[in-house]
Design a protein around this motif. Sequence first.
Motif, PDB file in Angstrom:
ATOM      1  N   ASN A  23     102.712  43.916  -9.706  1.00 40.23           N
ATOM      2  CA  ASN A  23     102.656  43.453  -8.305  1.00 40.23           C
ATOM      3  C   ASN A  23     103.529  42.218  -8.064  1.00 40.23           C
ATOM      4  N   MET A  24     104.437  41.930  -9.018  1.00 46.47           N
ATOM      5  CA  MET A  24     105.227  40.688  -8.914  1.00 46.47           C
ATOM      6  C   MET A  24     105.919  40.554  -7.560  1.00 46.47           C
ATOM      7  N   LEU A  25     106.397  41.673  -7.021  1.00 49.29           N
ATOM      8  CA  LEU A  25     107.173  41.573  -5.787  1.00 49.29           C
ATOM      9  C   LEU A  25     106.278  41.530  -4.542  1.00 49.29           C
ATOM     10  N   GLN A  26     104.961  41.729  -4.748  1.00 49.54           N
ATOM     11  CA  GLN A  26     104.064  41.698  -3.584  1.00 49.54           C
ATOM     12  C   GLN A  26     103.534  40.288  -3.312  1.00 49.54           C
ATOM     13  N   VAL A  27     103.870  39.346  -4.221  1.00 42.69           N
ATOM     14  CA  VAL A  27     103.392  37.970  -4.025  1.00 42.69           C
ATOM     15  C   VAL A  27     104.586  37.098  -3.653  1.00 42.69           C
ATOM     16  N   ASP A  28     104.420  36.320  -2.593  1.00 45.98           N
ATOM     17  CA  ASP A  28     105.474  35.394  -2.197  1.00 45.98           C
ATOM     18  C   ASP A  28     105.254  34.096  -2.992  1.00 45.98           C
ATOM     19  N   PHE A  29     106.082  33.882  -4.026  1.00 44.21           N
ATOM     20  CA  PHE A  29     105.857  32.729  -4.894  1.00 44.21           C
ATOM     21  C   PHE A  29     106.239  31.408  -4.226  1.00 44.21           C
ATOM     22  N   GLN A  30     106.821  31.479  -3.020  1.00 43.11           N
ATOM     23  CA  GLN A  30     107.069  30.249  -2.260  1.00 43.11           C
ATOM     24  C   GLN A  30     105.805  29.812  -1.516  1.00 43.11           C
ATOM     25  N   GLN A  31     104.869  30.739  -1.301  1.00 46.02           N
ATOM     26  CA  GLN A  31     103.567  30.371  -0.726  1.00 46.02           C
ATOM     27  C   GLN A  31     102.499  31.354  -1.235  1.00 46.02           C
ATOM     28  N   PRO A  32     102.243  31.243  -2.564  1.00 45.80           N
ATOM     29  CA  PRO A  32     101.335  32.213  -3.185  1.00 45.80           C
ATOM     30  C   PRO A  32      99.946  32.233  -2.559  1.00 45.80           C
ATOM     31  N   HIS A  33      99.448  31.053  -2.139  1.00 43.79           N
ATOM     32  CA  HIS A  33      98.091  30.992  -1.571  1.00 43.79           C
ATOM     33  C   HIS A  33      97.993  31.841  -0.304  1.00 43.79           C
ATOM     34  N   VAL A  34      99.107  31.931   0.447  1.00 43.87           N
ATOM     35  CA  VAL A  34      99.080  32.737   1.673  1.00 43.87           C
ATOM     36  C   VAL A  34      99.006  34.222   1.295  1.00 43.87           C
ATOM     37  N   GLY A 344      95.601  18.637   3.583  1.00 41.53           N
ATOM     38  CA  GLY A 344      96.838  18.583   2.789  1.00 41.53           C
ATOM     39  C   GLY A 344      96.856  19.712   1.769  1.00 41.53           C
ATOM     40  N   ASN A 345      95.704  19.992   1.151  1.00 39.46           N
ATOM     41  CA  ASN A 345      95.571  21.194   0.309  1.00 39.46           C
ATOM     42  C   ASN A 345      96.713  21.261  -0.698  1.00 39.46           C
ATOM     43  N   ILE A 346      96.948  20.130  -1.399  1.00 42.90           N
ATOM     44  CA  ILE A 346      98.241  20.006  -2.079  1.00 42.90           C
ATOM     45  C   ILE A 346      98.421  20.896  -3.318  1.00 42.90           C
ATOM     46  N   ILE A 347      97.318  21.284  -3.965  1.00 39.42           N
ATOM     47  CA  ILE A 347      97.494  22.199  -5.113  1.00 39.42           C
ATOM     48  C   ILE A 347      96.749  23.480  -4.768  1.00 39.42           C
ATOM     49  N   PRO A 348      97.352  24.304  -3.939  1.00 37.10           N
ATOM     50  CA  PRO A 348      96.597  25.381  -3.300  1.00 37.10           C
ATOM     51  C   PRO A 348      96.029  26.428  -4.258  1.00 37.10           C
ATOM     52  N   ILE A 349      96.699  26.633  -5.394  1.00 37.85           N
ATOM     53  CA  ILE A 349      96.113  27.633  -6.313  1.00 37.85           C
ATOM     54  C   ILE A 349      95.805  27.001  -7.675  1.00 37.85           C
ATOM     55  N   ILE A 366      85.393  40.848 -15.911  1.00 34.82           N
ATOM     56  CA  ILE A 366      86.687  40.194 -16.187  1.00 34.82           C
ATOM     57  C   ILE A 366      86.825  40.043 -17.703  1.00 34.82           C
ATOM     58  N   PRO A 367      87.684  40.850 -18.309  1.00 33.81           N
ATOM     59  CA  PRO A 367      87.762  40.803 -19.773  1.00 33.81           C
ATOM     60  C   PRO A 367      88.439  39.543 -20.300  1.00 33.81           C
ATOM     61  N   LYS A 368      88.051  39.153 -21.512  1.00 30.15           N
ATOM     62  CA  LYS A 368      88.670  38.019 -22.206  1.00 30.15           C
ATOM     63  C   LYS A 368      90.197  38.176 -22.163  1.00 30.15           C
ATOM     64  N   GLY A 369      90.906  37.089 -21.928  1.00 35.53           N
ATOM     65  CA  GLY A 369      92.372  37.148 -21.937  1.00 35.53           C
ATOM     66  C   GLY A 369      92.986  37.405 -20.573  1.00 35.53           C
ATOM     67  N   THR A 370      92.139  37.698 -19.560  1.00 34.08           N
ATOM     68  CA  THR A 370      92.688  37.916 -18.211  1.00 34.08           C
ATOM     69  C   THR A 370      93.082  36.572 -17.599  1.00 34.08           C
ATOM     70  N   THR A 371      94.243  36.523 -16.973  1.00 35.60           N
ATOM     71  CA  THR A 371      94.617  35.303 -16.252  1.00 35.60           C
ATOM     72  C   THR A 371      93.781  35.229 -14.980  1.00 35.60           C
ATOM     73  N   VAL A 372      93.178  34.062 -14.736  1.00 29.63           N
ATOM     74  CA  VAL A 372      92.321  33.912 -13.546  1.00 29.63           C
ATOM     75  C   VAL A 372      92.942  32.860 -12.628  1.00 29.63           C
ATOM     76  N   ILE A 373      93.264  33.263 -11.408  1.00 32.02           N
ATOM     77  CA  ILE A 373      93.836  32.315 -10.454  1.00 32.02           C
ATOM     78  C   ILE A 373      92.762  31.896  -9.463  1.00 32.02           C
ATOM     79  N   THR A 374      92.569  30.568  -9.354  1.00 31.58           N
ATOM     80  CA  THR A 374      91.546  30.062  -8.428  1.00 31.58           C
ATOM     81  C   THR A 374      92.261  29.617  -7.151  1.00 31.58           C
ATOM     82  N   ASN A 375      92.108  30.377  -6.110  1.00 33.83           N
ATOM     83  CA  ASN A 375      92.781  30.064  -4.842  1.00 33.83           C
ATOM     84  C   ASN A 375      91.992  28.961  -4.118  1.00 33.83           C
TER      85      ASN A 375
END
Length: 474
Positions: A23-34, A344-349, A366-375
């Motif tokens: 899904n790399m191309l489905q995330v806008d890395f310039q504003q990932p939280h959005v 300000g929400n400066i560190i959004p993810i 959520i299996p061990k080793g999964t990357t977890v992003i906290t939005n």
Amino acid sequence: FMKRRKTWIRYPPGPFSIPFLGNMLQVDFQQPHVSFTQLSKKFGNVFSLQFCWRNVVVLNGFKVMKEALVDKSEDIADRPPFPQYDNLGVKKNCEGLVIARYGRGWKEQRRFSLSTLRNFGLGKKSLEERIIEEAGFLCSVFESKGGQPFDAHFNTHSAVSNVICSMVFGDRFEYDDKRFLRFLHLFEEDMKAESGLIVQFLTVFPSLKYIPGVGKKMFECHAELIKLLKELIDEHKVSLDPAQQRDFIDAYLEEIEKVKRDPETSFTETNLILTTLDLFSAGTETTATTLRWALLFMILYPDIQSKVHEEIDQVIGRGRRPVLGDQMNMPFTNAVIHEIQRCGNIIPIALPHMAYRDTEIQGFFIPKGTTVITNLSSVLKDETYWEKPHQFYPEHFLDAEGKFVKREAFMPFSAGRRVCLGEHLARMELFIFFTTLMQCFTFRIPENQPRPREDAYFSLTLSPHPYQICAKLR
Ligand code: HEM
């Protein structure tokens, strides 16, 4: 991977992923939280993505974050690998703080840094005194502008950076010191180089770094930063006096000496460099950006600025500088600072976490080793929690009598095992810098300039767009 994923029952749902890139191309890395907030509307507050072969789960909203970061803190306390930093000398048990895997190395470095920062200043100038002193220098620079328009970015950044310098190197720098300026410039260049898609790709395809040009700027910054720090550490070694510990570097060098017979120790000179780099990179841009938000909100909302002035005049007056103890008598100013951080929400993810063991969140596996992003952005702006989530509204932190109220969803520093190590320092800096500046000046939008933008741009932190202010002595 697809086979494994099929065998996991109750794995969080997510969008269809394309082979190889996922899904790399489905995330806008310039504003990932959005992107993440949009995806959560479709797939729910716990959803999954695939970044090439990495399994990623994204958590959204206050309820989910509380369960994950507070109730199941250790389950997600690990960090995924960051191979783009291998060139810094990162290896097992020698990973600094921020990207360290959850284990002995991280625990030792975190405990040591926290206690050194806490005890810092015993018998010497306390951290609070150093911040008050630095706020004074910052006011002098603002005063020297003579009420003319200026951009406060560079000066606030230098002042905040100097607080860390004072802790780590034992002294502050003059704002025009050549080494200091080089140091600030390198961190800024590195931040720019590290935001964006290329570094995301480097995380999953470390071999890309062998392609000429890829990550070049970032690697060059790293090399020069290490060189500068080595110089400063060598200078410390020459003048080290065990009877008089001057700063973080002295304390660390002594710790290395103390535990040198332990083959498994994480206290090494390389780790001193990595930990110091972490204190700078995590502790400068964050607080400085928050102060820039603070000045922006003050010029955008002059009524709120006047109320802060009123409270300062009542509680502190003009005859002395603000001290930390004033905070408990200043509910309105305190609420304003909290609201600045919320909006300000400066560190959004936040920073990516990784599941340390198999776990369940909201019933999802959520299996061990999964990357977890906290939005975190989805918590600070949670529409089910805040009265006016998308407005600057200090009343979020005040009760009907005007008393300050803590709010559970106020999580700009994250929570749990990996909660920001510098939270206490940052809160101290924000209160003292903000209140001192407000005691001395009235800030306004320069005449004939348009109202500055209130939206943010993303470059590892969410920052205000450049703007100018006029600072008039009160
Ligand atoms: C980590 C926020 C200031 C040092 C973090 C994280 C956040 C954060 C969201 C990630 C937590 C997670 O992984 O869940 C902030 C904000 C600041 C600030 C909003 C200022 C307004 C500072 C300062 C320092 C600092 C002044 C330096 C002393 C760190 C470190 C970590 C960290 C070392 C990594 C902790 C770990 O992985 O164990 N911060 N921070 N931060 N912060 Fe801060």
